[in-house]
Design a protein around this motif. Structure first.
Motif, short mmCIF file in Angstrom:
data_model
loop_
_atom_site.label_atom_id
_atom_site.label_comp_id
_atom_site.label_asym_id
_atom_site.label_seq_id
_atom_site.Cartn_x
_atom_site.Cartn_y
_atom_site.Cartn_z
N ALA A 1 0.83 -1.21 0.00
CA ALA A 1 0.00 0.00 0.00
C ALA A 1 0.86 1.26 0.00
O ALA A 1 0.58 2.21 -0.74
N VAL A 2 1.92 1.27 0.79
CA VAL A 2 2.78 2.46 0.85
C VAL A 2 3.53 2.65 -0.46
O VAL A 2 3.61 3.77 -0.98
N VAL A 3 4.08 1.57 -1.02
CA VAL A 3 4.79 1.68 -2.29
C VAL A 3 3.84 2.12 -3.40
O VAL A 3 4.18 2.96 -4.24
N GLY A 4 2.62 1.57 -3.39
CA GLY A 4 1.65 1.96 -4.40
C GLY A 4 1.24 3.41 -4.29
O GLY A 4 1.12 4.11 -5.30
N LEU A 5 1.03 3.88 -3.08
CA LEU A 5 0.64 5.28 -2.90
C LEU A 5 1.75 6.25 -3.27
O LEU A 5 1.55 7.17 -4.07
N ILE A 6 2.92 6.03 -2.70
CA ILE A 6 4.02 6.97 -2.94
C ILE A 6 4.51 6.89 -4.38
O ILE A 6 4.66 7.90 -5.07
N GLY A 7 4.75 5.66 -4.85
CA GLY A 7 5.26 5.51 -6.21
C GLY A 7 4.24 5.87 -7.26
O GLY A 7 4.56 6.54 -8.25
N GLY A 8 3.00 5.43 -7.08
CA GLY A 8 1.98 5.69 -8.09
C GLY A 8 1.65 7.16 -8.23
O GLY A 8 1.61 7.69 -9.34
N PHE A 9 1.42 7.82 -7.11
CA PHE A 9 1.09 9.25 -7.20
C PHE A 9 2.31 10.08 -7.56
O PHE A 9 2.19 11.11 -8.23
N LEU B 1 4.75 9.12 -9.62
CA LEU B 1 4.91 9.00 -11.07
C LEU B 1 3.76 9.68 -11.81
O LEU B 1 3.96 10.21 -12.91
N MET B 2 2.57 9.65 -11.24
CA MET B 2 1.44 10.29 -11.90
C MET B 2 1.64 11.81 -11.97
O MET B 2 1.29 12.43 -12.97
N LEU B 3 2.20 12.38 -10.93
CA LEU B 3 2.41 13.83 -10.93
C LEU B 3 3.52 14.26 -11.89
O LEU B 3 3.54 15.40 -12.34
N THR B 4 4.44 13.33 -12.21
CA THR B 4 5.49 13.67 -13.17
C THR B 4 5.04 13.44 -14.61
O THR B 4 5.75 13.81 -15.53
N GLY B 5 3.87 12.83 -14.80
CA GLY B 5 3.36 12.61 -16.15
C GLY B 5 3.58 11.21 -16.68
O GLY B 5 3.15 10.90 -17.79
N TRP C 1 3.85 3.31 -15.65
CA TRP C 1 4.04 2.60 -14.36
C TRP C 1 3.15 3.13 -13.25
O TRP C 1 3.03 2.49 -12.21
N SER C 2 2.55 4.30 -13.44
CA SER C 2 1.74 4.85 -12.35
C SER C 2 0.44 4.07 -12.15
O SER C 2 0.01 3.87 -11.02
N LYS C 3 -0.17 3.60 -13.23
CA LYS C 3 -1.44 2.87 -13.10
C LYS C 3 -1.27 1.53 -12.36
O LYS C 3 -2.06 1.23 -11.47
N PRO C 4 -0.27 0.71 -12.69
CA PRO C 4 -0.10 -0.53 -11.92
C PRO C 4 0.27 -0.29 -10.46
O PRO C 4 -0.15 -1.04 -9.57
N PRO D 1 -5.34 -1.03 -3.36
CA PRO D 1 -6.43 -1.84 -2.80
C PRO D 1 -5.99 -3.26 -2.43
O PRO D 1 -6.49 -3.83 -1.46
N ILE D 2 -5.05 -3.81 -3.18
CA ILE D 2 -4.54 -5.15 -2.85
C ILE D 2 -3.82 -5.10 -1.51
O ILE D 2 -3.99 -5.97 -0.66
N GLY D 3 -3.03 -4.07 -1.31
CA GLY D 3 -2.34 -3.90 -0.03
C GLY D 3 -3.31 -3.70 1.11
O GLY D 3 -3.12 -4.25 2.20
N PHE D 4 -4.37 -2.94 0.88
CA PHE D 4 -5.37 -2.72 1.93
C PHE D 4 -6.04 -4.03 2.30
O PHE D 4 -6.28 -4.31 3.48
N LEU D 5 -6.39 -4.85 1.31
CA LEU D 5 -7.01 -6.14 1.60
C LEU D 5 -6.07 -7.06 2.37
O LEU D 5 -6.50 -7.78 3.27
N LEU D 6 -4.79 -7.04 2.03
CA LEU D 6 -3.83 -7.86 2.77
C LEU D 6 -3.67 -7.37 4.21
O LEU D 6 -3.53 -8.18 5.13
N VAL D 7 -3.67 -6.06 4.41
CA VAL D 7 -3.58 -5.52 5.77
C VAL D 7 -4.80 -5.92 6.57
O VAL D 7 -4.70 -6.37 7.73
#
Length: 74
Positions: free
Chosen positions: A16-24, A26-30, A34-37, A43-49
């Motif tokens: 969840a942390v890697v997805g949030l930090i990395g995804g957003f 990369l999304m802000l840089t355009g 890789w930002s979508k995956p 959500p997968i991380g949230f379900l595992l938590v």
């Protein structure tokens, strides 16, 4: 099962942390390749938590004092 719950909790937290930090990030840089995956990992991380939290609460380690059923005081 308790150990599985703890491992699931930590793996989900990392995903969840890697997805949030990395995804957003990369999304802000355009970058959209890789930002979508990475955002999809959140959500997968949230379900595992959630799975790890419930598993650890339901399956305590053997031998603890809380394992005995509580009855009326004698």
């Amino acid at each position: 099962m308790h150990r599985f719950g703890v491992i699931s909790l930590y793996v989900g937290l990392v995903l969840a942390v890697v997805g949030l930090i990395g995804g957003f990030g990369l999304m802000l840089t355009g970058e959209q390749t890789w930002s979508k995956p990475l955002i999809a990992l959140v959500p997968i991380g949230f379900l595992l938590v959630f799975n790890g939290l419930v598993t650890t609460l339901l399956h305590r380690p053997p031998g603890s004092e809380d394992d005995r059923p509580k009855g009326p005081p004698e």
